[in-house]
Design an enzyme around this catalytic site. Structure first.
Site, short mmCIF file in Angstrom:
data_model
loop_
_atom_site.label_atom_id
_atom_site.label_comp_id
_atom_site.label_asym_id
_atom_site.label_seq_id
_atom_site.Cartn_x
_atom_site.Cartn_y
_atom_site.Cartn_z
N ALA A 1 0.94 -0.80 -0.07
CA ALA A 1 -0.07 0.07 0.52
C ALA A 1 0.95 1.63 0.12
CB ALA A 1 -0.68 -0.05 1.54
N ALA A 2 2.22 1.06 0.11
CA ALA A 2 3.07 2.83 0.71
C ALA A 2 3.00 3.05 -0.99
CB ALA A 2 3.83 2.62 0.84
N ASP B 1 2.05 -3.17 4.45
CA ASP B 1 4.18 -2.42 3.56
C ASP B 1 4.82 -3.58 5.12
OD1 ASP B 1 4.65 -0.97 0.90
OD2 ASP B 1 5.95 -1.00 2.10
N ASP C 1 4.33 -8.93 5.70
CA ASP C 1 4.87 -9.15 4.43
C ASP C 1 3.55 -9.15 3.79
OD1 ASP C 1 6.10 -10.25 2.26
OD2 ASP C 1 7.22 -11.62 3.38
N CYS D 1 3.68 -0.69 -12.28
CA CYS D 1 3.58 0.62 -13.40
C CYS D 1 4.85 0.31 -13.87
CB CYS D 1 4.25 1.47 -12.63
SG CYS D 1 5.89 1.34 -11.01
#
Length: 469
Positions: free
Chosen positions: A243-244, A266, A293, A373
């Protein structure tokens, strides 16, 4: 015409990518020339910043219209009356787009030079000022108040504190030094404040330092699209597995009107702290963040009822977002990619571990969104092909909104399956750069269409888990 050189890779990574973008399926469909032309265009676009700054409005606290008005006034102030529009996205109701002006080719270079690290340089290209930790070197006699030209050390070869640098450097624009050389490199430890205030950046984007911090969140366009595609509903239990720093987490909570539960995980403690800070800043209460984790998030045995954090029992979540750790090759701008081939190929097995856990944690009838990404096949379309083969309970679903391109050929997926995927591909942009005249001559529809393409490289797949066991 490119302003910066194309992105450079280590030789083995370049060979690997060339094979990806010249795969047989792609060549058969497009022809060698077209496939090669798209690949070269992609490499060129990756070294330049996206053509728009994307801002997500925190609709939990403010209306889009209100923030748009405040933002327009702020930009006019920063740009000294230059009229740059703030556009509402017709398919993403919480997004505002600000066109980036540049590259500006006529800027005069000054004799006093400042060299910054590559990451600091990329931030400058997206509107930031230069902060002291990012400064590597300055001219010998630089004083506070001096006009300076700022360059990026894209290969990381400049030595900290050097008085001159003859290596590969890329011009980022001009600024005014807030501190002298001796203050920047003083032995009393590093300062943290602003080092150079940019007054003539090569790419003109607004700075968001302390600009409406609780009302807006800077995100790349596809990163906003992801949360809309997961489409969380008030009262549901949602998991954001990796999520970070919390952009998508806070967006999910906002879309749910802060009703229900968003569990954010995270494995890095500092990053979890950042998620909590962002949730607090945006005044969202349904987020619970844990340092854990994700590959170990599935509980083998019955848990104590009072335990709210991970690990979780199977079928615990209505919807899951797996924005997976990846090779990050879609990030822009990036002029010199540093990862080795071993590092690039290490992500696929990790993503599969996380994906397997996600499928088990998802309730039947639940939705799983997978995103990265990056631009490779192995972390994107190949993962979809693997998932459909490995988990018969999963089905690919259409995405709404679908504003990117379809998936890339090369992983053996059918054309119908590729159409259900969303790949944001910067090579789809036909021209590079925008000056104030071309901006004022452009129709709003054309600008929105350009913003949908001229963003980072990104991939999204949406699955539903069938009810049958």
């Amino acid at each position: 015409m490119s302003f910066f050189p194309k992105i450079s890779f280590q030789h083995e990574v370049e060979e690997y990518l060339t094979k990806v973008f010249r795969n047989n399926e792609l060549i058969t469909a497009l022809g060698t020339q077209e496939a090669e032309s798209k690949y070269q265009s992609l490499l060129s676009h990756l070294s330049h910043p996206p053509g728009f700054t994307t801002v997500r409005v925190n609709t939990h606290l403010a209306s889009v219209k209100h923030v748009k008005k405040l933002l327009f006034e702020e930009i006019q102030k920063q740009f000294k009356g230059l009229c740059v529009p703030v556009l509402e996205h017709p398919k993403l109701q919480d997004v505002l787009l600000i066109p980036v002006i540049g590259p500006r080719r006529d800027l005069k270079k000054h004799s006093s030079e400042v060299i910054v690290g590559a990451h600091c340089g990329y931030a400058v290209l997206r509107g930031a000022h230069v902060y002291v930790p990012g400064i590597i070197s300055t001219s010998r006699f630089m004083k506070a108040g001096d006009l300076v030209s700022v360059y990026s050390d894209i290969e990381g070869k400049c030595k900290r504190g050097a008085k001159e640098f003859e290596g590969v450097k890329v011009f980022l624009g001009n600024g005014i030094s807030e501190l002298s050389r001796s203050e920047i490199f003083s032995s009393s430890g590093p300062l943290n404040g602003m080092g150079i205030r940019m007054i003539e950046p090569v790419y003109l984007s607004p700075s968001f330092d302390n600009v409406l911090p609780s009302h807006l969140f800077l995100q790349n366009l596809p990163s906003v699209v992801v949360s809309h595609i997961l489409n969380p509903q008030p009262g549901e239990r949602i998991l954001d597995m990796c999520a970070a720093p919390g952009g998508k987490t806070t967006h999910l909570a906002t879309l749910m009107h802060d009703q229900g539960e968003v569990i954010a995980m995270d494995k890095t403690a500092n990053k979890v702290k950042k998620i909590k800070q962002n949730a607090e800043l945006l005044q969202l209460n349904c987020i619970k963040a844990f340092c854990y984790d994700g590959t170990k998030a599935l509980s083998a045995e019955k848990r104590k009822d009072e335990q709210e954090g991970p690990p979780f029992l199977p079928e615990s979540f209505d919807r899951i977002l797996l924005d997976a750790p990846c090779s990050g090759m879609g990030q822009r701008p990036n002029m010199s990619y540093s990862l080795t081939l071993k590092e690039v190929t290490s992500y696929q097995p990790l993503q599969r571990k996380l994906f397997t856990v996600a499928v088990k944690l998802l309730k039947p009838g639940g939705v799983l969104v997978y995103s990265t990404c990056t631009i490779t096949l192995s972390e994107n379309e190949e993962q979809v092909a693997w998932a459909l083969k490995t988990f018969p309970c999963l089905q690919l679903q259409p995405q709404e909104p679908h504003i990117g391109g379809e998936g890339m050929r090369g992983a053996g997926l059918s054309l119908d399956q590729l159409k259900l995927l969303q790949r944001f591909d910067p090579s789809a942009v036909t021209f590079q750069g925008m000056d104030i005249n071309s901006l004022q001559d452009s129709r709003e529809d054309d600008l929105i269409s350009l913003a949908n393409k001229d963003c980072i490289g990104f991939f999204i797949a949406r699955f539903i888990k069938s009810n049958s066991k």
